[in-house]
Design an enzyme around this catalytic site. Sequence first.
Site, short mmCIF file in Angstrom:
data_model
loop_
_atom_site.label_atom_id
_atom_site.label_comp_id
_atom_site.label_asym_id
_atom_site.label_seq_id
_atom_site.Cartn_x
_atom_site.Cartn_y
_atom_site.Cartn_z
N THR A 137 -10.02 10.32 0.41
CA THR A 137 -9.20 10.60 -0.78
C THR A 137 -9.76 9.95 -2.03
O THR A 137 -10.04 10.62 -3.02
CB THR A 137 -7.75 10.14 -0.55
N GLN B 124 -0.77 12.91 1.86
CA GLN B 124 -1.10 14.15 2.54
C GLN B 124 -2.49 14.09 3.16
O GLN B 124 -2.73 14.57 4.26
CB GLN B 124 -1.00 15.33 1.57
N ASN C 169 -8.09 -0.31 -0.53
CA ASN C 169 -9.24 -1.09 -1.00
C ASN C 169 -8.95 -1.93 -2.23
O ASN C 169 -9.47 -3.04 -2.37
CB ASN C 169 -10.44 -0.18 -1.23
N ARG D 207 -17.21 1.06 5.69
CA ARG D 207 -16.85 -0.32 6.01
C ARG D 207 -17.86 -1.37 5.58
O ARG D 207 -17.61 -2.57 5.77
CB ARG D 207 -16.61 -0.45 7.52
N ARG E 273 0.86 -1.18 0.00
CA ARG E 273 0.00 0.00 0.00
C ARG E 273 0.90 1.23 0.00
O ARG E 273 1.94 1.27 0.67
CB ARG E 273 -0.90 0.01 1.23
N HIS E 274 0.50 2.23 -0.76
CA HIS E 274 1.30 3.46 -0.86
C HIS E 274 1.67 4.00 0.52
O HIS E 274 0.93 3.82 1.51
CB HIS E 274 0.54 4.52 -1.65
N GLU F 16 -7.61 3.43 -6.02
CA GLU F 16 -8.36 3.33 -4.78
C GLU F 16 -9.86 3.32 -5.08
O GLU F 16 -10.30 3.75 -6.15
CB GLU F 16 -7.99 4.51 -3.88
#
Length: 228
Positions: free
Chosen positions: A21, A13, A181, A115, A8-9, A87
């Site tokens: 995001t 920010q 995700n 969720r 995962r990245h 994402e």
Amino acid sequence: MPRLILIRHGQSQWNLENRFTGWWDVDVTEKGAAEAFAAGKLLKDKGVLPTLAFTSLQTRAIKTLHLALEAAGRLWVQEDKDWRLNERHYGGLTGLDKAETAAKHGDEQVKVWRRSFDVPPPPLEAGSEFDLASDPRYDGIAVPATESLKDTIARVLPCWEEKIAPALRAGETVIVSAHGNSLRALVKHLSGISDEDITGLEIPTGQPIVYELDNDLAQVERYYLSER
């Protein structure tokens, strides 16, 4: 034995600012860049060296991939950028502060949007500041207005079947740098996790997850590389 690396990245920010995001393009923070470089150094130190890379069309995942590959001495490997690894699209929640959104709509409603498996957030209004319909990277792509996790999985798995799985069968050691995700989609598929349980799976930023697979691409072992 085929080997797959998921990452995962590094911290972005908007991770730092606790904002939704989704598809919006934000950069990694200084901490996120350091996480990515450390991940690549770990790959090198453990001798888990990718020969082929996949990532999304989003800066935070692309930059994480490049920093990790640089640290691993693998910047030269071929990479494939695919929008299907983006994402999940958070629709009308994009850009909103998570705490403020919970205060406005209630914790339970926000929990459902975040969720649940198949309930998407409210759609993004066309023409809003976060509308990506005219972004050149998505030319020819029907940019969604919102997505559930189920929707995200439905676009990630064809990318797996068409590109990633054949590469693994051909003997490549594949690294996928993506998002919470889109990586949940791959983990759900590979590890046979239920619809209910996958929504609670946390994937930390910048931590390589390694899958050792058999020749049918069934999971033999899954582990965090930092724990080996």
